[in-house]
Design a protein around this motif. Structure first.
Motif, short mmCIF file in Angstrom:
data_model
loop_
_atom_site.label_atom_id
_atom_site.label_comp_id
_atom_site.label_asym_id
_atom_site.label_seq_id
_atom_site.Cartn_x
_atom_site.Cartn_y
_atom_site.Cartn_z
N THR A 210 0.84 -1.20 0.00
CA THR A 210 0.00 0.00 0.00
C THR A 210 0.88 1.25 0.00
O THR A 210 2.03 1.22 0.43
CB THR A 210 -0.92 0.05 1.23
OG1 THR A 210 -0.12 0.21 2.42
CG2 THR A 210 -1.75 -1.21 1.35
N GLY A 211 0.30 2.35 -0.46
CA GLY A 211 0.99 3.63 -0.43
C GLY A 211 1.63 4.00 -1.74
O GLY A 211 1.60 3.25 -2.72
N ASP A 212 2.22 5.19 -1.77
CA ASP A 212 2.85 5.76 -2.96
C ASP A 212 4.36 5.80 -2.77
O ASP A 212 4.87 6.51 -1.90
CB ASP A 212 2.32 7.17 -3.21
CG ASP A 212 0.82 7.17 -3.49
OD1 ASP A 212 0.39 6.42 -4.37
OD2 ASP A 212 0.08 7.92 -2.82
N LEU A 213 5.06 5.05 -3.61
CA LEU A 213 6.51 4.89 -3.47
C LEU A 213 7.21 5.42 -4.72
O LEU A 213 6.97 4.94 -5.83
CB LEU A 213 6.84 3.41 -3.26
CG LEU A 213 8.30 3.06 -2.96
CD1 LEU A 213 8.76 3.74 -1.66
CD2 LEU A 213 8.47 1.55 -2.85
N LEU A 214 8.06 6.41 -4.52
CA LEU A 214 8.84 6.97 -5.61
C LEU A 214 10.19 6.29 -5.69
O LEU A 214 10.80 5.97 -4.67
CB LEU A 214 9.06 8.47 -5.41
CG LEU A 214 7.83 9.37 -5.37
CD1 LEU A 214 8.24 10.81 -5.11
CD2 LEU A 214 7.04 9.27 -6.66
N LEU A 215 10.66 6.08 -6.91
CA LEU A 215 12.02 5.57 -7.13
C LEU A 215 12.84 6.67 -7.78
O LEU A 215 12.39 7.32 -8.73
CB LEU A 215 12.01 4.33 -8.01
CG LEU A 215 13.37 3.63 -8.19
CD1 LEU A 215 13.21 2.12 -8.26
CD2 LEU A 215 14.10 4.12 -9.45
N MET A 216 14.04 6.88 -7.26
CA MET A 216 14.98 7.83 -7.83
C MET A 216 16.20 7.07 -8.32
O MET A 216 16.91 6.47 -7.53
CB MET A 216 15.41 8.88 -6.82
CG MET A 216 14.28 9.76 -6.31
SD MET A 216 14.91 11.08 -5.25
CE MET A 216 13.37 11.92 -4.83
N GLU A 217 16.39 7.04 -9.64
CA GLU A 217 17.63 6.54 -10.21
C GLU A 217 18.62 7.69 -10.18
O GLU A 217 18.39 8.74 -10.79
CB GLU A 217 17.41 6.07 -11.65
CG GLU A 217 16.41 4.93 -11.77
CD GLU A 217 16.09 4.60 -13.21
OE1 GLU A 217 16.55 5.33 -14.12
OE2 GLU A 217 15.37 3.61 -13.45
N CYS A 218 19.70 7.51 -9.45
CA CYS A 218 20.59 8.64 -9.16
C CYS A 218 21.93 8.50 -9.89
O CYS A 218 22.39 7.39 -10.17
CB CYS A 218 20.85 8.74 -7.65
SG CYS A 218 19.34 8.90 -6.68
N ILE A 219 22.51 9.65 -10.20
CA ILE A 219 23.84 9.72 -10.80
C ILE A 219 24.68 10.61 -9.91
O ILE A 219 24.39 11.81 -9.75
CB ILE A 219 23.78 10.30 -12.22
CG1 ILE A 219 22.86 9.46 -13.12
CG2 ILE A 219 25.18 10.38 -12.83
CD1 ILE A 219 22.60 10.10 -14.46
N ASP A 220 25.72 10.05 -9.31
CA ASP A 220 26.58 10.84 -8.43
C ASP A 220 27.46 11.79 -9.24
O ASP A 220 27.83 11.48 -10.36
CB ASP A 220 27.47 9.92 -7.60
CG ASP A 220 26.66 9.20 -6.52
OD1 ASP A 220 25.63 9.74 -6.11
OD2 ASP A 220 27.07 8.09 -6.13
#
Length: 220
Positions: A210-220
């Motif tokens: 349940t709920g709203d989950l954001l994914l962040m693909e990150c570049i350092d």
């Protein structure tokens, strides 16, 4: 960079250029290549035109002495959309415009950086519009999108990934992330999944209940 619209079908994402920090010229060019329509918010138009980009829609509340008519000749044919409603941000009004036109997906650039309140509001739009249009916010350091209940994607080892709950997200389980989640809950402001990374080349699987989950693909 003068044109765009090399489009395969109607499912290609639209592009909104907001008014935050700019992204790289290369990233913008890659997105423009496949965008069927480019919508620019009024306060960003002069910066956009300096990059010689063809704009389809100029949208905003046109506050003060802003005159949208002066851009018509250079950007012909340019649709000018006046949205004076002060109850919504210009980015929200641009999303409403695309939804009304039947677009199913949109990439948004120049939506992060500069003012923190604008950045936070722009990111949470991904959730508030989740049943209307698929939103991906992209800058030079991250790609942010909402996860379905089951998500699978191939990544290279050590790709930085952050999981950000909007509110509370329950029952999160992951495979092939270095910091594994096993039926865990994340709560914004209390426990988030920042600075995780992919364990090895291969499929990453993330599920939640349940709920709203954001994914962040990150570049350092």
């Amino acid at each position: 960079m003068s044109s765009h619209h090399i489009v395969r079908d109607d499912q290609e994402p639209a592009l909104i250029i907001a008014n935050g920090a700019p992204c790289s010229f290369d990233l913008l060019g890659q997105l423009l290549e496949w965008s069927p329509i480019v919508v620019v918010l009024d306060n960003a138009i002069d910066r956009v035109l300096q990059l010689d980009i063809k704009v389809d829609v100029l949208l905003g509340d046109f506050d003060g002495d802003f005159d949208p008519e002066i851009y018509k000749e250079k950007q012909y044919p340019l649709e000018i959309v006046h949205t004076p409603n002060q109850e919504k941000t210009d980015l929200e009004k641009a999303l409403d415009y695309l939804v009304e036109k039947g677009h199913k997906a949109v990439n948004i650039v120049w939506a992060t950086g500069k003012r923190a309140d604008h950045t936070l509001a722009n990111i949470t739009n991904i959730v508030s519009y989740r049943n209307k249009i698929k939103i991906v916010i992209i800058d030079d350091h991250s790609k942010i999108f909402l996860l379905p209940k089951r998500f699978e994607k191939w990544y290279t080892a050590n790709t930085p990934i952050s999981l950000i709950p909007v509110g509370k997200v329950t029952g999160i389980t992951s495979q092939n992330l270095f910091y594994s989640l096993q039926n865990d809950d994340l709560i914004l402001g209390y426990r988030s999944g920042n600075s995780n990374h992919v364990s090895q080349d291969g499929i990453v699987t993330i599920t939640h209940e349940t709920g709203d989950l954001l994914l962040m693909e990150c570049i350092d």
